[in-house]
Write a protein that holds these residues in place. Sequence first.
Motif, PDB file in Angstrom:
ATOM      1  N   MET A   1      -6.556  -2.658  12.078  1.00  0.00           N
ATOM      2  CA  MET A   1      -6.371  -2.133  10.739  1.00  0.00           C
ATOM      3  C   MET A   1      -4.966  -1.528  10.653  1.00  0.00           C
ATOM      4  N   PRO A   2      -4.179  -1.904   9.639  1.00  0.00           N
ATOM      5  CA  PRO A   2      -2.827  -1.352   9.503  1.00  0.00           C
ATOM      6  C   PRO A   2      -2.831   0.161   9.289  1.00  0.00           C
ATOM      7  N   LYS A   3      -1.732   0.790   9.703  1.00  0.00           N
ATOM      8  CA  LYS A   3      -1.571   2.239   9.562  1.00  0.00           C
ATOM      9  C   LYS A   3      -0.260   2.551   8.857  1.00  0.00           C
ATOM     10  N   ILE A   4      -0.315   3.569   7.999  1.00  0.00           N
ATOM     11  CA  ILE A   4       0.887   4.063   7.325  1.00  0.00           C
ATOM     12  C   ILE A   4       0.998   5.547   7.625  1.00  0.00           C
ATOM     13  N   THR A   5       2.179   5.973   8.048  1.00  0.00           N
ATOM     14  CA  THR A   5       2.451   7.396   8.209  1.00  0.00           C
ATOM     15  C   THR A   5       3.405   7.817   7.112  1.00  0.00           C
ATOM     16  N   PHE A   6       2.973   8.808   6.342  1.00  0.00           N
ATOM     17  CA  PHE A   6       3.783   9.379   5.272  1.00  0.00           C
ATOM     18  C   PHE A   6       4.387  10.675   5.784  1.00  0.00           C
ATOM     19  N   VAL A  53      12.015   3.960   4.183  1.00  0.00           N
ATOM     20  CA  VAL A  53      11.351   3.346   5.327  1.00  0.00           C
ATOM     21  C   VAL A  53      12.114   3.751   6.583  1.00  0.00           C
ATOM     22  N   ASP A  54      11.384   4.274   7.574  1.00  0.00           N
ATOM     23  CA  ASP A  54      12.053   4.643   8.823  1.00  0.00           C
ATOM     24  C   ASP A  54      12.797   3.435   9.379  1.00  0.00           C
ATOM     25  N   PRO A  55      14.026   3.642   9.873  1.00  0.00           N
ATOM     26  CA  PRO A  55      14.890   2.536  10.296  1.00  0.00           C
ATOM     27  C   PRO A  55      14.248   1.530  11.246  1.00  0.00           C
ATOM     28  N   ARG A  79      19.468   7.066  -3.474  1.00  0.00           N
ATOM     29  CA  ARG A  79      19.144   5.749  -2.933  1.00  0.00           C
ATOM     30  C   ARG A  79      19.879   5.583  -1.614  1.00  0.00           C
ATOM     31  N   ARG A  80      19.161   5.064  -0.640  1.00  0.00           N
ATOM     32  CA  ARG A  80      19.727   4.821   0.691  1.00  0.00           C
ATOM     33  C   ARG A  80      19.512   3.365   1.072  1.00  0.00           C
ATOM     34  N   GLU A  81      20.103   2.971   2.183  1.00  0.00           N
ATOM     35  CA  GLU A  81      19.939   1.600   2.683  1.00  0.00           C
ATOM     36  C   GLU A  81      18.481   1.247   2.916  1.00  0.00           C
ATOM     37  N   GLN A  88       5.851  -2.201  -3.678  1.00  0.00           N
ATOM     38  CA  GLN A  88       6.263  -3.539  -3.258  1.00  0.00           C
ATOM     39  C   GLN A  88       6.075  -3.783  -1.764  1.00  0.00           C
ATOM     40  N   LEU A  89       5.561  -2.787  -1.065  1.00  0.00           N
ATOM     41  CA  LEU A  89       5.345  -2.899   0.385  1.00  0.00           C
ATOM     42  C   LEU A  89       3.873  -3.167   0.654  1.00  0.00           C
ATOM     43  N   VAL A  90       3.580  -4.367   1.140  1.00  0.00           N
ATOM     44  CA  VAL A  90       2.207  -4.796   1.384  1.00  0.00           C
ATOM     45  C   VAL A  90       1.927  -4.757   2.881  1.00  0.00           C
ATOM     46  N   MET A  91       0.820  -4.125   3.222  1.00  0.00           N
ATOM     47  CA  MET A  91       0.436  -4.005   4.624  1.00  0.00           C
ATOM     48  C   MET A  91      -0.333  -5.250   5.070  1.00  0.00           C
ATOM     49  N   GLY A  92      -0.255  -5.530   6.365  1.00  0.00           N
ATOM     50  CA  GLY A  92      -0.889  -6.717   6.932  1.00  0.00           C
ATOM     51  C   GLY A  92       0.118  -7.840   7.023  1.00  0.00           C
ATOM     52  N   ASN A  93      -0.343  -9.015   7.413  1.00  0.00           N
ATOM     53  CA  ASN A  93       0.546 -10.179   7.558  1.00  0.00           C
ATOM     54  C   ASN A  93       1.809  -9.840   8.332  1.00  0.00           C
ATOM     55  N   GLY A  94       1.640  -9.219   9.483  1.00  0.00           N
ATOM     56  CA  GLY A  94       2.770  -8.874  10.334  1.00  0.00           C
ATOM     57  C   GLY A  94       3.245  -7.444  10.171  1.00  0.00           C
ATOM     58  N   VAL A  95       2.807  -6.771   9.122  1.00  0.00           N
ATOM     59  CA  VAL A  95       3.163  -5.363   8.922  1.00  0.00           C
ATOM     60  C   VAL A  95       1.914  -4.547   9.243  1.00  0.00           C
ATOM     61  N   GLU A  96       1.795  -4.153  10.506  1.00  0.00           N
ATOM     62  CA  GLU A  96       0.599  -3.449  10.968  1.00  0.00           C
ATOM     63  C   GLU A  96       0.800  -1.946  11.058  1.00  0.00           C
ATOM     64  N   GLU A  97       2.044  -1.520  11.018  1.00  0.00           N
ATOM     65  CA  GLU A  97       2.343  -0.090  11.079  1.00  0.00           C
ATOM     66  C   GLU A  97       3.625   0.148  10.296  1.00  0.00           C
ATOM     67  N   LEU A  98       3.661   1.295   9.600  1.00  0.00           N
ATOM     68  CA  LEU A  98       4.831   1.627   8.807  1.00  0.00           C
ATOM     69  C   LEU A  98       4.946   3.134   8.722  1.00  0.00           C
ATOM     70  N   VAL A  99       6.173   3.631   8.824  1.00  0.00           N
ATOM     71  CA  VAL A  99       6.445   5.057   8.628  1.00  0.00           C
ATOM     72  C   VAL A  99       7.403   5.145   7.460  1.00  0.00           C
ATOM     73  N   VAL A 100       7.000   5.925   6.442  1.00  0.00           N
ATOM     74  CA  VAL A 100       7.826   6.094   5.250  1.00  0.00           C
ATOM     75  C   VAL A 100       8.017   7.574   4.990  1.00  0.00           C
ATOM     76  N   ARG A 101       9.208   7.924   4.553  1.00  0.00           N
ATOM     77  CA  ARG A 101       9.524   9.303   4.191  1.00  0.00           C
ATOM     78  C   ARG A 101       9.552   9.406   2.676  1.00  0.00           C
ATOM     79  N   ILE A 102       8.920  10.430   2.177  1.00  0.00           N
ATOM     80  CA  ILE A 102       8.854  10.650   0.733  1.00  0.00           C
ATOM     81  C   ILE A 102      10.067  11.484   0.323  1.00  0.00           C
ATOM     82  N   PRO A 103      10.817  11.030  -0.674  1.00  0.00           N
ATOM     83  CA  PRO A 103      12.003  11.772  -1.106  1.00  0.00           C
ATOM     84  C   PRO A 103      11.620  13.116  -1.746  1.00  0.00           C
ATOM     85  N   PRO A 104      12.590  14.009  -1.874  1.00  0.00           N
ATOM     86  CA  PRO A 104      12.294  15.323  -2.432  1.00  0.00           C
ATOM     87  C   PRO A 104      11.799  15.310  -3.876  1.00  0.00           C
TER      88      PRO A 104
END
Length: 107
Positions: A1-6, A53-55, A79-81, A88-104
């Motif tokens: 099961m995919p995981k997302i860390t916010f 998205v974490d680098p 806006r950053r790189e 627009q970020l879909v989990m699964g299909n090769g994206v099993e883990e993601l770490v994203v930072r929420i802007p201020p």
Amino acid sequence: MPKITFVQPDDSRQTIEVNDGATVMLSAVSNDIRGIVAECGGSAMCATCHVYVDPEYVTRIPPVSEVENEMLASAASERRENSRLSCQLVMGNGVEELVVRIPPRQV
């Protein structure tokens, strides 16, 4: 099961498990993650679900589309790189883990 860390602006973290095919934005809203406003409901029309998205994960996700690129230009926070719209970020299909930072701020 995919995981997302916010990661919040204060560096607090929350990790959730999501189903394949779930977007980061809908997963955030469904799990009461602070900082994801999602005014347009996921149609890439408002930039209120902006995340950094974490680098180490940037190369694991599809590139920014033209529509997403245009909307990111109007994001409330810098806006950053590694800026993306979480709708627009879909989990699964090769994206099993993601770490994203929420802007201020989103609005």
